[in-house]
Design an enzyme around this catalytic site. Structure first.
Site, PDB file in Angstrom:
ATOM      1  N   ASP A   1       0.516   5.764  11.934  1.00 15.09           N
ATOM      2  CA  ASP A   1      -0.190   4.523  11.619  1.00 15.09           C
ATOM      3  C   ASP A   1      -0.178   3.533  12.788  1.00 15.09           C
ATOM      4  O   ASP A   1      -0.995   2.612  12.831  1.00 15.09           O
ATOM      5  CB  ASP A   1       0.423   3.862  10.373  1.00 15.09           C
ATOM      6  CG  ASP A   1      -0.002   4.573   9.091  1.00 15.09           C
ATOM      7  OD1 ASP A   1      -0.762   5.552   9.184  1.00 15.09           O
ATOM      8  OD2 ASP A   1       0.433   4.161   8.001  1.00 15.09           O
TER       9      ASP A   1
ATOM     10  N   ARG B   1      -5.965   7.408  -1.967  1.00 17.63           N
ATOM     11  CA  ARG B   1      -5.191   8.638  -1.987  1.00 17.63           C
ATOM     12  C   ARG B   1      -3.870   8.489  -2.751  1.00 17.63           C
ATOM     13  O   ARG B   1      -3.406   9.434  -3.379  1.00 17.63           O
ATOM     14  CB  ARG B   1      -4.908   9.081  -0.549  1.00 17.63           C
ATOM     15  CG  ARG B   1      -4.135  10.371  -0.502  1.00 17.63           C
ATOM     16  CD  ARG B   1      -4.007  10.888   0.899  1.00 17.63           C
ATOM     17  NE  ARG B   1      -3.083  12.005   0.948  1.00 17.63           N
ATOM     18  CZ  ARG B   1      -3.410  13.261   0.767  1.00 17.63           C
ATOM     19  NH1 ARG B   1      -4.665  13.572   0.521  1.00 17.63           N
ATOM     20  NH2 ARG B   1      -2.512  14.207   0.827  1.00 17.63           N
TER      21      ARG B   1
ATOM     22  N   ASP C   1      -8.372   7.415   3.366  1.00 15.09           N
ATOM     23  CA  ASP C   1      -8.896   7.147   4.702  1.00 15.09           C
ATOM     24  C   ASP C   1      -9.644   8.352   5.269  1.00 15.09           C
ATOM     25  O   ASP C   1      -9.385   9.480   4.894  1.00 15.09           O
ATOM     26  CB  ASP C   1      -7.729   6.850   5.650  1.00 15.09           C
ATOM     27  CG  ASP C   1      -7.107   5.510   5.333  1.00 15.09           C
ATOM     28  OD1 ASP C   1      -7.847   4.616   4.931  1.00 15.09           O
ATOM     29  OD2 ASP C   1      -5.887   5.388   5.495  1.00 15.09           O
TER      30      ASP C   1
ATOM     31  N   LYS D   1       0.827  -1.213   0.000  1.00 19.63           N
ATOM     32  CA  LYS D   1       0.000   0.000   0.000  1.00 19.63           C
ATOM     33  C   LYS D   1       0.862   1.264   0.000  1.00 19.63           C
ATOM     34  O   LYS D   1       0.654   2.153  -0.814  1.00 19.63           O
ATOM     35  CB  LYS D   1      -0.926  -0.017   1.225  1.00 19.63           C
ATOM     36  CG  LYS D   1      -1.724   1.251   1.448  1.00 19.63           C
ATOM     37  CD  LYS D   1      -2.608   1.096   2.686  1.00 19.63           C
ATOM     38  CE  LYS D   1      -3.254   2.403   3.099  1.00 19.63           C
ATOM     39  NZ  LYS D   1      -2.292   3.392   3.582  1.00 19.63           N
ATOM     40  N   ASN D   2       1.831   1.349   0.896  1.00 13.77           N
ATOM     41  CA  ASN D   2       2.553   2.615   1.068  1.00 13.77           C
ATOM     42  C   ASN D   2       3.839   2.730   0.252  1.00 13.77           C
ATOM     43  O   ASN D   2       4.432   3.797   0.195  1.00 13.77           O
ATOM     44  CB  ASN D   2       2.887   2.839   2.546  1.00 13.77           C
ATOM     45  CG  ASN D   2       1.651   3.206   3.358  1.00 13.77           C
ATOM     46  OD1 ASN D   2       0.533   3.020   2.893  1.00 13.77           O
ATOM     47  ND2 ASN D   2       1.846   3.719   4.546  1.00 13.77           N
TER      48      ASN D   2
HETATM   49  C1  UD1 Z   1       1.325   8.542   3.936  1.00 13.68           C
HETATM   50  C2  UD1 Z   1       0.782   7.150   4.166  1.00 13.68           C
HETATM   51  C3  UD1 Z   1       0.005   7.080   5.476  1.00 13.68           C
HETATM   52  C4  UD1 Z   1       0.839   7.594   6.613  1.00 13.68           C
HETATM   53  C5  UD1 Z   1       1.396   8.986   6.302  1.00 13.68           C
HETATM   54  C6  UD1 Z   1       2.339   9.518   7.357  1.00 13.68           C
HETATM   55  C7  UD1 Z   1       0.385   6.210   1.996  1.00 13.68           C
HETATM   56  C8  UD1 Z   1      -0.611   5.773   0.970  1.00 13.68           C
HETATM   57  N1  UD1 Z   1      -0.111   6.785   3.092  1.00 13.68           N
HETATM   58  O1  UD1 Z   1       0.189   9.413   3.762  1.00 13.68           O
HETATM   59  O2  UD1 Z   1      -0.342   5.713   5.711  1.00 13.68           O
HETATM   60  O3  UD1 Z   1       0.032   7.663   7.770  1.00 13.68           O
HETATM   61  O4  UD1 Z   1       2.113   8.952   5.051  1.00 13.68           O
HETATM   62  O5  UD1 Z   1       3.391   8.622   7.554  1.00 13.68           O
HETATM   63  O6  UD1 Z   1       1.567   6.030   1.834  1.00 13.68           O
HETATM   64  N2  UD1 Z   1      -0.224  17.679   4.293  1.00 13.68           N
HETATM   65  C9  UD1 Z   1      -0.516  18.966   3.965  1.00 13.68           C
HETATM   66  N3  UD1 Z   1      -0.268  19.373   2.682  1.00 13.68           N
HETATM   67  C10 UD1 Z   1       0.252  18.529   1.740  1.00 13.68           C
HETATM   68  C11 UD1 Z   1       0.571  17.212   2.107  1.00 13.68           C
HETATM   69  C12 UD1 Z   1       0.328  16.810   3.399  1.00 13.68           C
HETATM   70  O7  UD1 Z   1      -0.999  19.743   4.780  1.00 13.68           O
HETATM   71  O8  UD1 Z   1       0.458  18.973   0.596  1.00 13.68           O
HETATM   72  C13 UD1 Z   1      -0.512  17.230   5.678  1.00 13.68           C
HETATM   73  C14 UD1 Z   1      -1.610  16.167   5.675  1.00 13.68           C
HETATM   74  O9  UD1 Z   1      -2.883  16.741   5.663  1.00 13.68           O
HETATM   75  C15 UD1 Z   1      -1.306  15.445   6.952  1.00 13.68           C
HETATM   76  C16 UD1 Z   1       0.215  15.534   7.066  1.00 13.68           C
HETATM   77  O10 UD1 Z   1       0.614  16.583   6.201  1.00 13.68           O
HETATM   78  O11 UD1 Z   1      -1.882  16.117   8.038  1.00 13.68           O
HETATM   79  C17 UD1 Z   1       0.960  14.267   6.697  1.00 13.68           C
HETATM   80  O12 UD1 Z   1       0.664  13.907   5.366  1.00 13.68           O
HETATM   81  P1  UD1 Z   1       1.651  13.037   4.484  1.00 13.68           P
HETATM   82  O13 UD1 Z   1       2.944  12.817   5.203  1.00 13.68           O
HETATM   83  O14 UD1 Z   1       1.706  13.647   3.132  1.00 13.68           O
HETATM   84  O15 UD1 Z   1       0.912  11.650   4.423  1.00 13.68           O
HETATM   85  P2  UD1 Z   1       0.377  10.880   3.167  1.00 13.68           P
HETATM   86  O16 UD1 Z   1       1.435  10.826   2.108  1.00 13.68           O
HETATM   87  O17 UD1 Z   1      -0.975  11.365   2.822  1.00 13.68           O
END
Ligand code: UD1
Length: 423
Positions: free
Chosen positions: A310, A98, A122, A27-28
């Site tokens: 997670d 996502r 999610d 998944k990740n």
């Molecule tokens: C990925 C993982 C997820 C994990 C997370 C943190 C996948 C599919 N998902 O999610 O399981 O929990 O990393 O380790 O790999 N944010 C912003 N602006 C942005 C991007 C992010 O504000 O442009 C915020 C998000 O809303 C969130 C935080 O940053 O609050 C962390 O997001 P991010 O690290 O990007 O997680 P994901 O890549 O979505």
């Protein structure tokens, strides 16, 4: 398409024991590498994949874009991205996962154009894309959000120095994949340091990209003229593997998880020890030994190597049966604590206030019908069911299936009483 109604039925069965192997991080990490295969024409292969629901969505998405996606063996998918490609990711697929956003960087790098529906995923709070967008704009991309789609185009991507406000995993991945063929050097500062970032960098490096510093705060990418297809095996899934370590903390026992390393768990190892477990590296994995009720601890989630968000639901489940009161702070996502209301239906005492949860441990959870709100929250309810009197039925288990190839089977292999029903 009607989706099967899946549930997990869990009953207490005493301490756990034995060895399970962590799945490949499908998944990740795997899904993102499949998306990165779009960067160059030809056939790339991603190995060590496991059949989780998110993988099906990524395959459908890549096919919609025009790639040929074929299972080569039981655990290896090949992506023929020769094209022609349609640089568009439709809403019905993106809204289911996502990680669909991960086609944005590769499509811009390859075609200078991408139209990607705003993602779903999610139910764990607002998940913005502003960091992805700002980084791409610094590289010369013109980007609009119109009618729920990100519409992005660029004549030629240019290297840039980008400082992320927050070390976002997704934004780091988007910018890495956009930068590999950009003109000149890109520096991503305050980059995410998760092991899956290092694995993506390894994948890109095998394609011929010049990516340096992955796993540190600063990633430097020197753009190259062209990339070539790769054959890469994804790392073991530290989050899936970690789930069984927390299962042992909750139910007690002696469990070895193969295919992950202590280093990939970051601070979580120290927290498992603080909870009362003995944790040691083995030749090919991590062993945990736990006796008695968990001790109460405080936990706050942070980007890697901090305590992974997670793992947070598992920590709450462990604290729910701990001796004492612990405080959990969720710093990465808003609204990830909503699942605690489900845990309280099982007799837990969790009080939430914004990003904080106060968890008063009890010696006695009772099985109840509960609902999985997201993949990890759902798994946490299954773990709590391992020590809850009577039967726990976790509904809406399709969320669990997004990230776990065989949660029930592996817990059964460790002596748990867990069945998954579908239909
Ligand atoms: C990925 C993982 C997820 C994990 C997370 C943190 C996948 C599919 N998902 O999610 O399981 O929990 O990393 O380790 O790999 N944010 C912003 N602006 C942005 C991007 C992010 O504000 O442009 C915020 C998000 O809303 C969130 C935080 O940053 O609050 C962390 O997001 P991010 O690290 O990007 O997680 P994901 O890549 O979505």
């Amino acid at each position: 398409m009607t989706e099967a109604v899946t549930r997990y039925h869990v009953r207490p069965a005493g301490p756990l024991g034995g060895t399970v192997r962590a799945a490949g991080m499908t998944k990740n990490a795997g899904c993102k590498q499949l998306a990165a295969a779009l960067l160059c024409p030809g056939v790339s292969t991603v190995r060590n994949l496991d059949p989780v629901a998110d993988l099906d969505v990524m395959c459908e998405l890549l096919r919609a874009i025009g790639a040929r996606v074929v299972w080569e063996t039981d655990d290896a998918l090949s992506v023929d991205a020769t094209g022609p490609l349609v640089p568009e990711a439709p809403y019905e697929l993106v809204s289911r996962m996502r990680a669909s956003i991960n086609v944005l960087g590769p499509l811009l790098a390859r075609h200078g154009r991408a139209r990607v529906a705003m993602p779903g995923g999610d139910n764990i709070g607002s998940r913005n894309l502003d960091l992805h967008a700002r980084g791409l704009q610094a590289m010369g991309v013109e980007l609009d959000v119109v009618h729920g789609f990100i519409d992005a185009h660029v004549d030629a991507l240019c290297g840039a120095r980008i400082v992320l406000d927050f070390p976002s995993v997704g934004a780091t991945e988007t910018l890495m994949t956009a930068a590999v063929m950009a003109k000149g050097e890109t520096v991503i500062d305050n980059a995410a340091r998760e092991p899956e970032i290092s694995d993506l960098a390894a994948f890109l490096g095998e394609m011929g990209a010049q990516v340096h510093g992955a796993g540190s705060h600063t990633i430097t990418i020197e753009g190259v003229d062209e990339l070539t297809p790769v054959d890469h095996a994804v790392i073991g899934d530290r989050i899936e593997g970690g789930t069984y370590l927390f299962a042992a903390v909750i139910a007690g026992g002696d469990v070895t998880v193969e295919g992950i390393t202590v280093e990939q768990l970051g601070v979580a190892v120290d927290k498992l020890v603080d909870l009362g477990a003995r944790v040691e590296p083995t030749l090919d994995g991590v062993r945990i030994v736990m006796d008695g009720r968990p001790r109460a601890i405080d936990v706050q989630t942070l980007p890697f190597p901090g305590f992974a968000t997670d793992f947070m639901p598992f920590a709450v489940a462990a604290l729910a049966v701990a001796d004492g009161t612990g405080i959990v702070t969720e710093n990465v996502f808003d609204n990830r604590l909503a699942f605690t209301a489900e845990l309280n239906r099982m007799g837990a005492h969790v009080h939430t206030e914004g990003r904080h949860a106060v968890v008063r441990g009890t010696g006695r959870l009772s099985g109840a019908p509960v609902q999985a709100l997201d993949v990890r929250a759902g798994a946490a309810l299954v773990l709590a069911g391992l020590v809850a009197e009577g039967e726990t039925v976790v509904h809406d288990a399709r969320h669990i299936d997004r990230g776990y190839p065989d949660l029930a089977g592996k817990l059964v292999a460790l002596g748990g009483d867990v069945t998954r029903t579908a239909g």
